[in-house]
Design an enzyme around this catalytic site. Structure first.
Site, short mmCIF file in Angstrom:
data_model
loop_
_atom_site.label_atom_id
_atom_site.label_comp_id
_atom_site.label_asym_id
_atom_site.label_seq_id
_atom_site.Cartn_x
_atom_site.Cartn_y
_atom_site.Cartn_z
N LYS A 13 0.84 -1.22 0.00
CA LYS A 13 0.00 0.00 0.00
C LYS A 13 0.86 1.26 0.00
O LYS A 13 0.65 2.16 -0.79
CB LYS A 13 -0.87 0.08 1.27
CG LYS A 13 -1.97 -0.92 1.40
CD LYS A 13 -2.88 -0.55 2.56
CE LYS A 13 -2.17 -0.48 3.90
NZ LYS A 13 -1.83 -1.78 4.46
N ARG A 88 -9.99 1.23 8.47
CA ARG A 88 -9.60 -0.16 8.69
C ARG A 88 -10.72 -0.95 9.35
O ARG A 88 -10.57 -2.15 9.55
CB ARG A 88 -8.38 -0.20 9.60
CG ARG A 88 -7.08 -0.61 8.94
CD ARG A 88 -6.01 -0.55 10.01
NE ARG A 88 -4.83 -1.29 9.68
CZ ARG A 88 -3.77 -0.78 9.06
NH1 ARG A 88 -3.78 0.46 8.65
NH2 ARG A 88 -2.71 -1.51 8.86
N ARG A 127 11.40 -6.55 5.12
CA ARG A 127 11.11 -5.14 4.80
C ARG A 127 11.89 -4.20 5.72
O ARG A 127 12.10 -4.47 6.89
CB ARG A 127 9.61 -4.89 4.98
CG ARG A 127 9.25 -3.40 4.97
CD ARG A 127 7.80 -3.19 4.70
NE ARG A 127 6.94 -3.43 5.86
CZ ARG A 127 5.63 -3.18 5.85
NH1 ARG A 127 5.04 -2.74 4.76
NH2 ARG A 127 4.92 -3.42 6.93
N ARG A 160 10.80 -2.03 11.08
CA ARG A 160 9.70 -1.60 11.96
C ARG A 160 9.54 -2.58 13.11
O ARG A 160 9.65 -3.79 12.91
CB ARG A 160 8.40 -1.55 11.16
CG ARG A 160 8.12 -0.17 10.60
CD ARG A 160 6.99 -0.19 9.63
NE ARG A 160 5.79 -0.88 10.13
CZ ARG A 160 4.65 -0.93 9.46
NH1 ARG A 160 4.53 -0.34 8.30
NH2 ARG A 160 3.61 -1.56 9.97
N ARG A 171 -1.38 -9.29 12.71
CA ARG A 171 -1.88 -8.20 11.86
C ARG A 171 -2.70 -8.75 10.70
O ARG A 171 -3.70 -8.16 10.30
CB ARG A 171 -0.71 -7.36 11.34
CG ARG A 171 -0.20 -6.39 12.41
CD ARG A 171 1.23 -5.96 12.17
NE ARG A 171 1.42 -5.28 10.90
CZ ARG A 171 2.60 -5.21 10.28
NH1 ARG A 171 3.67 -5.80 10.79
NH2 ARG A 171 2.71 -4.57 9.17
P1 ADP Z 1 0.53 -2.22 7.78
O1 ADP Z 1 -0.57 -1.92 6.83
O2 ADP Z 1 1.77 -2.72 7.12
O3 ADP Z 1 0.11 -3.09 8.94
P2 ADP Z 1 0.47 0.51 8.89
O4 ADP Z 1 1.67 1.36 8.93
O5 ADP Z 1 -0.66 0.94 8.01
O6 ADP Z 1 1.03 -0.91 8.48
O7 ADP Z 1 -0.12 0.31 10.36
C1 ADP Z 1 0.67 -0.12 11.44
C2 ADP Z 1 -0.20 -0.29 12.69
O8 ADP Z 1 -0.78 0.97 13.07
C3 ADP Z 1 -1.40 -1.23 12.53
O9 ADP Z 1 -1.06 -2.59 12.73
C4 ADP Z 1 -2.35 -0.70 13.62
O10 ADP Z 1 -1.97 -1.16 14.90
C5 ADP Z 1 -2.11 0.80 13.58
N1 ADP Z 1 -3.07 1.48 12.67
C6 ADP Z 1 -2.78 2.07 11.48
N2 ADP Z 1 -3.89 2.57 10.91
C7 ADP Z 1 -4.93 2.28 11.75
C8 ADP Z 1 -6.34 2.50 11.73
N3 ADP Z 1 -6.93 3.12 10.70
N4 ADP Z 1 -7.08 2.06 12.78
C9 ADP Z 1 -6.50 1.44 13.81
N5 ADP Z 1 -5.20 1.17 13.89
C10 ADP Z 1 -4.40 1.59 12.89
#
Ligand code: ADP
Ligand code: ZN
Length: 218
Positions: A13, A88, A127, A160, A171
């Site tokens: 993404k 999400r 990654r 990360r 996740r």
């Molecule tokens: P990825 O899609 O690779 O898991 P992100 O950087 O988008 O990574 O998100 C990392 C973490 O941040 C998620 O696992 C979650 O804990 C939190 N997070 C990100 N966006 C949201 C959201 N819209 N609602 C709730 N938690 C979120």
């Protein structure tokens, strides 16, 4: 153009969003990046978010929605944006509708990035990301020119904290339970544009741009 990008963790993404941001001058709003910046700066929001992120769980809707509403009120979103990592959950998607309705606007398309689960697990563990600009690398498939240093900005490139095998499994589970249903939600409105990222991000981008073209958005 107002876009959402949906996909499992590690589906690419962020990489896709970064290309679209540059090419179409969109603001790139990544909730994950905003949380990580807050964690790094030790803000109260960061302290709260960290306890969820470390477990591979979602940060509560109320906190996340307030943060995104605030971000969408900033000036750089006026020429269009790409929401990466938000919504999400169904509750977040409904809240987004309400936030946008206040200004008479709505989402133009929802990009769905599709990747096989086994490929995801394999990619996420190797990654690496730039702490400064968020550029994404992979020690096996897309290494930096100089180890640990970002090609784009010279920032420090790190793994990360939530990119470990256990957290990735959690996740993925969270994704299937909470986020995957959003594809149906937006499909019903005819908003989905799909890109398959099993092979190359160039192929994926091509499919997405074709979809955006057929909607008359580019
Ligand atoms: P990825 O899609 O690779 O898991 P992100 O950087 O988008 O990574 O998100 C990392 C973490 O941040 C998620 O696992 C979650 O804990 C939190 N997070 C990100 N966006 C949201 C959201 N819209 N609602 C709730 N938690 C979120
Ligand atoms: Zn960088």
């Amino acid at each position: 153009m107002k876009l959402i990008i949906l996909g499992a963790p590690g589906s690419g993404k962020g990489t896709t969003a970064t290309v679209l941001r540059e090419k179409y001058s969109l603001a790139h709003i990544s909730t994950g990046d905003i949380f990580r910046a807050n964690i790094k700066n030790g803000t109260p929001l960061g302290v709260e978010a960290k306890s969820y992120i470390d477990k591979g769980a979602l940060v509560p809707d109320s906190v996340t929605i307030r943060m995104v509403e605030d971000r969408l009120s900033q000036d750089d979103t006026k020429n269009g944006y790409i929401l990466d990592g938000f919504p999400r959950t169904l509750a977040q998607a409904q809240a987004l509708d309400e936030i946008l309705a206040k200004s008479g606007s709505s989402i133009d398309a929802v990009l769905s990035i599709v990747v096989d689960d086994e490929i995801i697990k394999d990619r996420v563990s190797s990654r690496r990301v730039c702490e400064k600009c968020g550029a994404s690398y992979n020690v096996r498939f897309k290494p930096t020119k100089v180890e640990g240093v970002c090609d784009e900005c010279g920032g420090k490139v790190v793994q990360r904290a939530d990119d470990t095998a256990e957290t990735v499994a959690a996740r993925l589970e969270t994704y299937y339970k909470n986020t995957k249903p959003l594809i149906d939600f937006y499909e019903k409105r005819g908003l989905i544009v799909e890109g398959n990222n099993d092979k190359s991000s160039e192929d994926c981008l091509k499919q997405i741009e074709e979809g955006l073209k057929s909607k008359g958005l580019i």
